[in-house]
Design an enzyme around this catalytic site. Structure first.
Site, PDB file in Angstrom:
ATOM      1  N   PHE A 149     -15.829 -11.811   1.926  1.00 48.77           N
ATOM      2  CA  PHE A 149     -16.977 -12.679   2.206  1.00 48.77           C
ATOM      3  C   PHE A 149     -16.616 -13.864   3.095  1.00 48.77           C
ATOM      4  CE2 PHE A 149     -15.187 -15.280  -1.218  1.00 48.77           C
ATOM      5  CZ  PHE A 149     -15.467 -16.571  -0.777  1.00 48.77           C
ATOM      6  N   GLU A 176     -20.807  -7.756   0.287  1.00 46.48           N
ATOM      7  CA  GLU A 176     -22.219  -7.756  -0.116  1.00 46.48           C
ATOM      8  C   GLU A 176     -22.740  -9.173  -0.343  1.00 46.48           C
ATOM      9  OE1 GLU A 176     -19.538  -6.961  -1.715  1.00 46.48           O
ATOM     10  OE2 GLU A 176     -19.862  -6.531  -3.844  1.00 46.48           O
ATOM     11  N   CYS A 281      -8.162 -17.590   3.664  1.00 42.42           N
ATOM     12  CA  CYS A 281      -6.905 -17.004   3.181  1.00 42.42           C
ATOM     13  C   CYS A 281      -5.707 -17.745   3.765  1.00 42.42           C
ATOM     14  CB  CYS A 281      -6.833 -15.539   3.552  1.00 42.42           C
ATOM     15  SG  CYS A 281      -6.735 -15.301   5.319  1.00 42.42           S
TER      16      CYS A 281
HETATM   17  P1  NAD Z   1     -12.798  -9.214  -2.793  1.00 39.40           P
HETATM   18  O1  NAD Z   1     -11.488  -8.553  -2.984  1.00 39.40           O
HETATM   19  O2  NAD Z   1     -13.612  -9.546  -3.996  1.00 39.40           O
HETATM   20  O3  NAD Z   1     -13.760  -8.282  -1.884  1.00 39.40           O
HETATM   21  C1  NAD Z   1     -13.323  -7.772  -0.650  1.00 39.40           C
HETATM   22  C2  NAD Z   1     -14.080  -6.490  -0.360  1.00 39.40           C
HETATM   23  O4  NAD Z   1     -13.786  -5.526  -1.374  1.00 39.40           O
HETATM   24  C3  NAD Z   1     -15.596  -6.657  -0.337  1.00 39.40           C
HETATM   25  O5  NAD Z   1     -16.117  -5.887   0.707  1.00 39.40           O
HETATM   26  C4  NAD Z   1     -16.019  -6.131  -1.692  1.00 39.40           C
HETATM   27  O6  NAD Z   1     -17.307  -5.555  -1.676  1.00 39.40           O
HETATM   28  C5  NAD Z   1     -14.979  -5.065  -1.982  1.00 39.40           C
HETATM   29  N1  NAD Z   1     -14.712  -4.903  -3.412  1.00 39.40           N
HETATM   30  C6  NAD Z   1     -14.829  -5.841  -4.384  1.00 39.40           C
HETATM   31  N2  NAD Z   1     -14.482  -5.329  -5.564  1.00 39.40           N
HETATM   32  C7  NAD Z   1     -14.133  -4.050  -5.350  1.00 39.40           C
HETATM   33  C8  NAD Z   1     -13.666  -2.995  -6.193  1.00 39.40           C
HETATM   34  N3  NAD Z   1     -13.503  -3.173  -7.511  1.00 39.40           N
HETATM   35  N4  NAD Z   1     -13.389  -1.804  -5.625  1.00 39.40           N
HETATM   36  C9  NAD Z   1     -13.542  -1.612  -4.311  1.00 39.40           C
HETATM   37  N5  NAD Z   1     -13.980  -2.583  -3.458  1.00 39.40           N
HETATM   38  C10 NAD Z   1     -14.273  -3.777  -3.976  1.00 39.40           C
HETATM   39  O7  NAD Z   1     -12.546 -10.500  -1.881  1.00 39.40           O
HETATM   40  P2  NAD Z   1     -13.568 -11.638  -1.483  1.00 39.40           P
HETATM   41  O8  NAD Z   1     -13.831 -12.481  -2.676  1.00 39.40           O
HETATM   42  O9  NAD Z   1     -14.714 -11.075  -0.751  1.00 39.40           O
HETATM   43  O10 NAD Z   1     -12.699 -12.450  -0.405  1.00 39.40           O
HETATM   44  C11 NAD Z   1     -11.783 -13.438  -0.748  1.00 39.40           C
HETATM   45  C12 NAD Z   1     -10.393 -12.876  -0.872  1.00 39.40           C
HETATM   46  O11 NAD Z   1     -10.001 -12.273   0.342  1.00 39.40           O
HETATM   47  C13 NAD Z   1      -9.354 -13.951  -1.145  1.00 39.40           C
HETATM   48  O12 NAD Z   1      -8.432 -13.445  -2.071  1.00 39.40           O
HETATM   49  C14 NAD Z   1      -8.706 -14.161   0.212  1.00 39.40           C
HETATM   50  O13 NAD Z   1      -7.393 -14.667   0.176  1.00 39.40           O
HETATM   51  C15 NAD Z   1      -8.727 -12.776   0.748  1.00 39.40           C
HETATM   52  N6  NAD Z   1      -8.610 -12.776   2.198  1.00 39.40           N
HETATM   53  C16 NAD Z   1      -7.433 -12.379   2.728  1.00 39.40           C
HETATM   54  C17 NAD Z   1      -7.277 -12.390   4.098  1.00 39.40           C
HETATM   55  C18 NAD Z   1      -5.988 -11.949   4.717  1.00 39.40           C
HETATM   56  O14 NAD Z   1      -5.972 -11.807   5.917  1.00 39.40           O
HETATM   57  N7  NAD Z   1      -4.929 -11.726   3.977  1.00 39.40           N
HETATM   58  C19 NAD Z   1      -8.327 -12.810   4.929  1.00 39.40           C
HETATM   59  C20 NAD Z   1      -9.516 -13.203   4.338  1.00 39.40           C
HETATM   60  C21 NAD Z   1      -9.648 -13.180   2.968  1.00 39.40           C
END
Ligand code: NAD
Length: 496
Positions: A149, A176, A281
């Site tokens: 997100f 989402e 991140c």
């Molecule tokens: P998230 O892991 O909750 O969701 C990421 C994606 O995975 C979304 O599209 C979501 O719909 C999907 N998802 C969520 N739960 C799932 C499941 N159980 N099974 C399959 N798919 C699932 O992350 P977020 O809250 O959207 O984003 C924040 C996180 O992303 C933080 O931990 C941040 O550090 C990380 N992030 C990392 C980078 C990087 O480059 N390393 C960059 C941006 C964000």
């Protein structure tokens, strides 16, 4: 209630699963949209559209693909403001920050415009007598990206610009929580001449992700999100025989040595910890203050916090917006109580900010001092405007602490000592390192990726490594001998 649907084969396709998610304006706390959540069958339809588009697109000349990527760049550039407003409306970050996100995403399109040069292979004439060897890189076919997100435009562009330019068809599954920007981008890209089916967006949750992971025609998965989900995606994609890169969460340390300029370090810490309400991140979430710098540095950071202008992202003078959802805001705030209970000193409590008790998902900037590595606020990725300060007596103690942390996305050092900075660059266990730079996100022609549990897989995202990720190598060995010289030879071929 406006509805956000899928984008498949060049058009908006309303969802049929009957499942929908809620999307909020974080600045008011009110729901503004519904988002369709795709079923396994709907994902299969998107994959089929991508599969049939990939055949022709992969055979389109490099010249033509580059020309189209230039047009994509123009289209996105002309609508920077629209994309940024869509980000602010659903993520909450301030408009200037959203404009910065779009600009950094466009760097990946710039890079992809050079695809003919990037895909030019190597040729070894006369590798053996009468034998030439050359290498090419060919597209994979259908590839998919799952995005978080916190960068609803930039992270999709990290993936799709290279994936498409390399000749693949791409399926994006955005977060989402803020899916609007991805739809805008898809429509702009289609309007710029990318053929129908080359870029598809399926809205959804775990159901859609699992369907992409299991689908036999999806060749590669690029994931960016939290560490537990990244680990699961990596394992599942590997189980299904797919190529995978899964970028996870972070706990980025900023080490401040005693010789650093205190005001410059404090400005950098505040900018990097509280920009985008800490939902980056690459945000600095831990300052490691070495020696006597600690007290004046904490004071200097604390003095800056009351001046931060916290308000709705769309208002011109806001510097920090709300958090993405109410639930996330409350979870972030809970770390302040935990820190106090575990013996840390809460220097500034963001819940005392006037916005906290009003509409929207606001939380003021929080600062916690005397944090130790066993506390929850240190051990977890908080992903909000909460900065922890850890004290170390020497450089050696500081680097040992940073390297013992299970994450390794970014790390920064603030110092005027070139030798210490060079040593840090060599010794620190992180994929992206800043020297007097608090958020060292590499430019688009380098690649982005962390170490340890910040990245599962071995290939970093965007830039040169993305060209390898989204193509497979082929090496062709050829000769054109005179048939009259032909003979059977059962020996293993050797160079001559
Ligand atoms: P998230 O892991 O909750 O969701 C990421 C994606 O995975 C979304 O599209 C979501 O719909 C999907 N998802 C969520 N739960 C799932 C499941 N159980 N099974 C399959 N798919 C699932 O992350 P977020 O809250 O959207 O984003 C924040 C996180 O992303 C933080 O931990 C941040 O550090 C990380 N992030 C990392 C980078 C990087 O480059 N390393 C960059 C941006 C964000």
């Amino acid at each position: 209630m406006e509805r956000i649907s899928h984008f498949i084969a060049g058009k908006v396709v309303p969802g049929e699963s009957g499942r929908r998610g809620q999307v909020f304006d974080p600045a008011t706390g009110r729901q503004t949209h519904e988002v369709d959540l795709a079923s396994t069958e709907e994902v299969a339809r998107a994959v089929e559209a991508a599969r049939s588009a990939a055949r022709t697109w992969g055979l389109t000349s490099l010249a033509k693909r580059a020309e189209i990527m230039f047009r994509v760049r123009q289209a996105l550039d002309a609508h920077r403001g629209d994309i940024a407003r869509a980000i602010t409306a659903q993520h909450g970050k301030v408009l200037s920050d959203a404009m910065g996100e779009v600009a950094r995403g466009l760097e990946n399109v710039d890079y992809a415009c050079g695809i003919p040069n990037l895909l030019a292979g190597r040729y070894a004439e006369r590798a053996s007598t009468g034998v030439d060897v050359y290498s090419v890189r060919q597209p994979l076919g259908v590839v998919a990206g799952i995005t978080p997100f916190n960068f609803p435009a930039m992270v999709p562009l990290w993936m799709l610009a290279s994936a498409i330019a390399c000749g693949n068809a791409f399926i994006l599954k955005p977060s989402e929580k803020d899916p609007l920007a991805s739809m805008l981008i898809a429509e702009l890209i289609a309007g710029a001449g990318v053929p129908d089916g080359v870029l598809n967006v399926v809205q959804g949750d775990k159901v859609a992700v699992d369907a992409l992971l299991a689908h036999p025609d999806v060749q590669a998965i690029s994931f960016v999100g939290s560490t537990p989900i990244a680990r699961g995606i990596y394992e599942s994609a590997a189980h299904h025989g797919k190529r995978v890169q899964a970028l996870g969460g972070a706990k980025n340390h900023m080490v401040v040595l005693p010789d650093a300029d205190i005001d410059m370090a404090a400005d950098a810490a505040v900018s990097a910890a509280y920009g985008s309400a800490g939902e980056r991140c690459m945000a600095v979430s831990v300052v490691v203050a070495v020696g006597a710098v600690a007290d004046p540095l904490v004071d200097a950071i604390a003095a800056r916090l009351p001046k931060l202008r916290i308000g709705p992202g769309a208002e011109a003078d806001s510097e920090m917006g709300p958090l993405v959802t109410g639930a996330h805001r409350d979870k972030v705030a809970s770390y302040i109580d935990a820190a106090r209970a575990q013996g840390a000193k809460v220097v500034v409590d963001g819940r005392e900010h006037e916005r906290y008790s009003g509409d929207g998902f606001f939380l003021g900037a929080s600062l916690i001092d005397h944090v130790t590595t066993d506390m929850d606020c240190y051990r977890d990725e908080i992903f909000g405007p909460v900065l922890s300060t850890v004290r170390a007596s020497t450089y050696d103690e500081a680097i040992t602490l940073v390297n013992a942390n299970p994450w390794g996305n970014g790390a920064a050092i603030f110092t005027r000592d070139g030798g210490a900075a060079r040593r840090f660059g060599e010794e620190v266990e992180a994929g992206m390192v800043g020297v007097n730079v608090p958020i060292p996100v590499p430019v688009g022609y380098f690649s982005f990726g962390g170490w340890k549990q910040s990245l599962f897989g071995d290939v970093h995202i965007y830039g040169p490594e993305s060209v390898n990720f989204y193509t497979r190598a082929k090496v062709i060995t050829q000769r054109w001998p005179d048939p009259a010289t032909s003979a059977v030879d059962l020996g293993f071929p050797q160079t001559r």
